[in-house]
Scaffold this motif. Structure first.
Motif, short mmCIF file in Angstrom:
data_model
loop_
_atom_site.label_atom_id
_atom_site.label_comp_id
_atom_site.label_asym_id
_atom_site.label_seq_id
_atom_site.Cartn_x
_atom_site.Cartn_y
_atom_site.Cartn_z
N ALA A 158 -51.56 85.82 2.04
CA ALA A 158 -52.15 87.13 1.74
C ALA A 158 -52.06 87.44 0.25
N GLU A 159 -53.01 88.24 -0.23
CA GLU A 159 -52.98 88.65 -1.62
C GLU A 159 -51.78 89.56 -1.87
N GLU A 160 -51.41 89.67 -3.13
CA GLU A 160 -50.19 90.43 -3.44
C GLU A 160 -50.43 91.93 -3.50
N GLY A 161 -51.61 92.40 -3.18
CA GLY A 161 -51.90 93.82 -3.21
C GLY A 161 -51.18 94.59 -2.12
N TRP A 181 -42.47 90.15 -8.27
CA TRP A 181 -41.96 88.89 -7.75
C TRP A 181 -40.45 88.87 -7.86
N ASP A 182 -39.81 88.22 -6.90
CA ASP A 182 -38.35 88.17 -6.85
C ASP A 182 -37.94 86.84 -6.25
N GLU A 183 -36.66 86.67 -6.02
CA GLU A 183 -36.15 85.45 -5.41
C GLU A 183 -35.02 85.80 -4.46
N VAL A 184 -35.06 85.25 -3.25
CA VAL A 184 -34.02 85.46 -2.25
C VAL A 184 -33.59 84.12 -1.70
N ARG A 190 -42.25 88.01 -2.77
CA ARG A 190 -42.81 89.25 -3.29
C ARG A 190 -42.04 90.42 -2.69
N ARG A 191 -41.80 91.43 -3.51
CA ARG A 191 -41.08 92.62 -3.02
C ARG A 191 -42.07 93.76 -2.81
N TYR A 192 -42.04 94.33 -1.60
CA TYR A 192 -42.91 95.45 -1.24
C TYR A 192 -42.04 96.64 -0.85
N SER A 193 -42.54 97.84 -1.13
CA SER A 193 -41.81 99.06 -0.77
C SER A 193 -42.74 100.05 -0.07
N GLN A 194 -42.17 100.78 0.88
CA GLN A 194 -42.91 101.81 1.62
C GLN A 194 -42.07 103.08 1.68
N TRP A 226 -36.88 114.85 12.91
CA TRP A 226 -37.68 114.56 11.72
C TRP A 226 -37.11 113.33 11.05
N LEU A 227 -38.01 112.52 10.54
CA LEU A 227 -37.61 111.22 10.00
C LEU A 227 -38.18 111.03 8.60
N GLU A 228 -37.33 110.53 7.71
CA GLU A 228 -37.73 110.15 6.36
C GLU A 228 -37.18 108.75 6.10
N VAL A 229 -38.07 107.83 5.68
CA VAL A 229 -37.68 106.42 5.58
C VAL A 229 -38.16 105.83 4.27
N SER A 230 -37.30 105.01 3.67
CA SER A 230 -37.68 104.18 2.54
C SER A 230 -37.40 102.73 2.92
N ARG A 231 -38.43 101.88 2.84
CA ARG A 231 -38.28 100.48 3.26
C ARG A 231 -38.59 99.54 2.10
N THR A 232 -37.93 98.39 2.12
CA THR A 232 -38.23 97.32 1.17
C THR A 232 -38.23 96.00 1.92
N PHE A 233 -39.29 95.22 1.70
CA PHE A 233 -39.40 93.89 2.31
C PHE A 233 -39.53 92.85 1.21
N TRP A 234 -38.89 91.70 1.42
CA TRP A 234 -39.05 90.54 0.55
C TRP A 234 -39.78 89.48 1.37
N VAL A 235 -40.98 89.11 0.93
CA VAL A 235 -41.88 88.29 1.75
C VAL A 235 -42.22 87.00 1.01
N GLU A 236 -42.05 85.86 1.69
CA GLU A 236 -42.52 84.58 1.16
C GLU A 236 -44.03 84.54 1.38
N PRO A 237 -44.84 84.47 0.31
CA PRO A 237 -46.28 84.71 0.46
C PRO A 237 -47.07 83.61 1.14
N VAL A 238 -46.67 82.35 1.00
CA VAL A 238 -47.45 81.26 1.60
C VAL A 238 -47.35 81.30 3.12
N SER A 239 -46.16 81.52 3.63
CA SER A 239 -45.94 81.55 5.08
C SER A 239 -46.08 82.95 5.68
N GLY A 240 -45.90 84.00 4.86
CA GLY A 240 -45.94 85.36 5.36
C GLY A 240 -44.65 85.80 6.04
N ILE A 241 -43.59 85.01 5.95
CA ILE A 241 -42.33 85.32 6.62
C ILE A 241 -41.53 86.35 5.82
N VAL A 242 -41.03 87.37 6.51
CA VAL A 242 -40.14 88.34 5.89
C VAL A 242 -38.75 87.71 5.77
#
Length: 349
Positions: A158-161, A181-184, A190-194, A226-242
């Motif tokens: 997937a694209e990094e957008g 971009w990051d390393e785990v 890739r690091r994504y935040s929601q 009521w719910l308030e959430v902050s999420r961060t995912f580190w995703v390997e882009p070629v495989s799409g695995i979190v």
């Protein structure tokens, strides 16, 4: 053997003839054609099939916070420094050729009790990783939901957008924004935040003591979660695995007929270390396989196939010349012999 004692040939039928050998270079041409075909099929067909999310899958994501706080609803007292665990279990089965049906359960617990549980059914498109509105989908029994966006895994390559990611508790899909971009565990990711703004959880109304909101008040009032959430995912882009995930959750209770709120839960959840290392290794192996199918193998097999075809054609050409030259030299002699055989004998003889 005949009556005169002479041995006769006992073979029945025409005499055998040796098999005709393959033309010189034919094997190399066939091998080259096979390699060229394989070089085309690997990225155009094999890669796309291997890259699909598995039709049948079973996994769990375990997130922990050893210093969480929560409201004990058996005593209505706030508990500090609790070890809290949130486990998401997924059991997926094939649903047609391109979809997978995921049965998801989410359990939040402390060492001595379960404090929250809900379930979900979602149909996942194996190519895009997104929810499909179909086939008995629900969130905790609510079948009116229309789930959308990513369910958990990213589509391979997937694209990094930014990508919409569905939060089943608040029934919406805010965007996951690409950060950097990051390393785990040695894996480039890739690091994504929601960010999910404070939202009321549908169908969460429940009676609670009125004294939670007004000191000295008696009886109960109806409050919603009521719910308030902050999420961060580190995703390997070629495989799409979190590979890794963090989540900060802030939950409150708010009365329906008045102002104010009380904290229900606060936790800063991180994925368990053993899962991070396991997912990182899985992502590393799968990314190597997908890269090989998409680029490395075709780039190697294509030139090899072309070279094999060329070698085979050159060999066939040389073989043709070698076989044809003696025949050309012997042909005039054969023709002269046939002419002599047709000439009449001299009468003097």
């Amino acid at each position: 053997m005949s009556a005169t004692g002479t041995r006769t040939d006992s073979q029945v039928g025409p005499p055998g003839t040796p098999g005709r050998p393959l033309p010189r270079g034919a094997v190399m041409v066939a091998l080259g054609a096979f390699l060229l075909t394989l070089a085309a099929l690997l990225p155009l067909y094999v890669h796309d099939r291997i890259a699909l999310l598995p039709a049948q899958t079973r996994f769990d994501v375990r997130m922990v916070d050893e210093d969480a706080g929560y409201l004990d609803t058996s005593t209505w007292r706030w508990v500090e420094a609790a070890e809290l665990t949130r486990v998401t279990r997924v059991d997926g089965s094939a649903h047609g050729g391109d979809w997978s049906a995921w049965e998801v359960s989410v359990d939040t617990s402390v060492p001595d009790r379960m404090i929250d549980h809900w379930s979900r059914r979602v149909i996942v498109d194996r190519e895009t990783g997104r929810a499909v509105n179909c086939c008995g989908e629900h969130v905790d029994g609510d079948r009116a939901v229309r789930q959308a966006g990513l369910v958990y895994s990213w589509p391979p390559g997937a694209e990094e957008g930014d990508h919409p990611f569905y939060d089943a508790e608040v029934r919406s899909a805010p965007m996951l924004e690409f950060q950097e971009w990051d390393e785990v565990a040695g894996v480039p990711v890739r690091r994504y935040s929601q960010w999910v703004e404070a939202s009321q959880v549908p169908e969460s109304a429940r009676p609670v003591p009125a004294g939670l909101f007004r000191s000295g008040a008696r009886g109960t009032v109806t409050a919603t979660r009521w719910l308030e959430v902050s999420r961060t995912f580190w995703v390997e882009p070629v495989s799409g695995i979190v590979v890794d995930a963090h989540e900060t959750r802030s939950e409150t209770l708010r009365p329906q007929d008045g102002g104010g709120e009380v904290p229900l839960l606060y936790a800063e959840l991180v994925m368990a270390d053993n899962q991070v290392s396991a997912y990182a290794e899985q992502a590393r192996v799968r990314s190597v396989l997908l890269r090989a199918l998409d680029s490395w193998a075709p780039w190697a097999l294509g030139p090899l196939g072309g070279l094999a075809v060329l070698v085979g054609l050159v060999g066939a050409w040389r073989g043709h010349r070698a076989d044809g030259a003696p025949a050309d030299r012997e042909a005039p002699a054969r023709r002269r012999g046939r002419r002599r055989a047709r000439e009449p004998l001299d009468p003097q003889w």
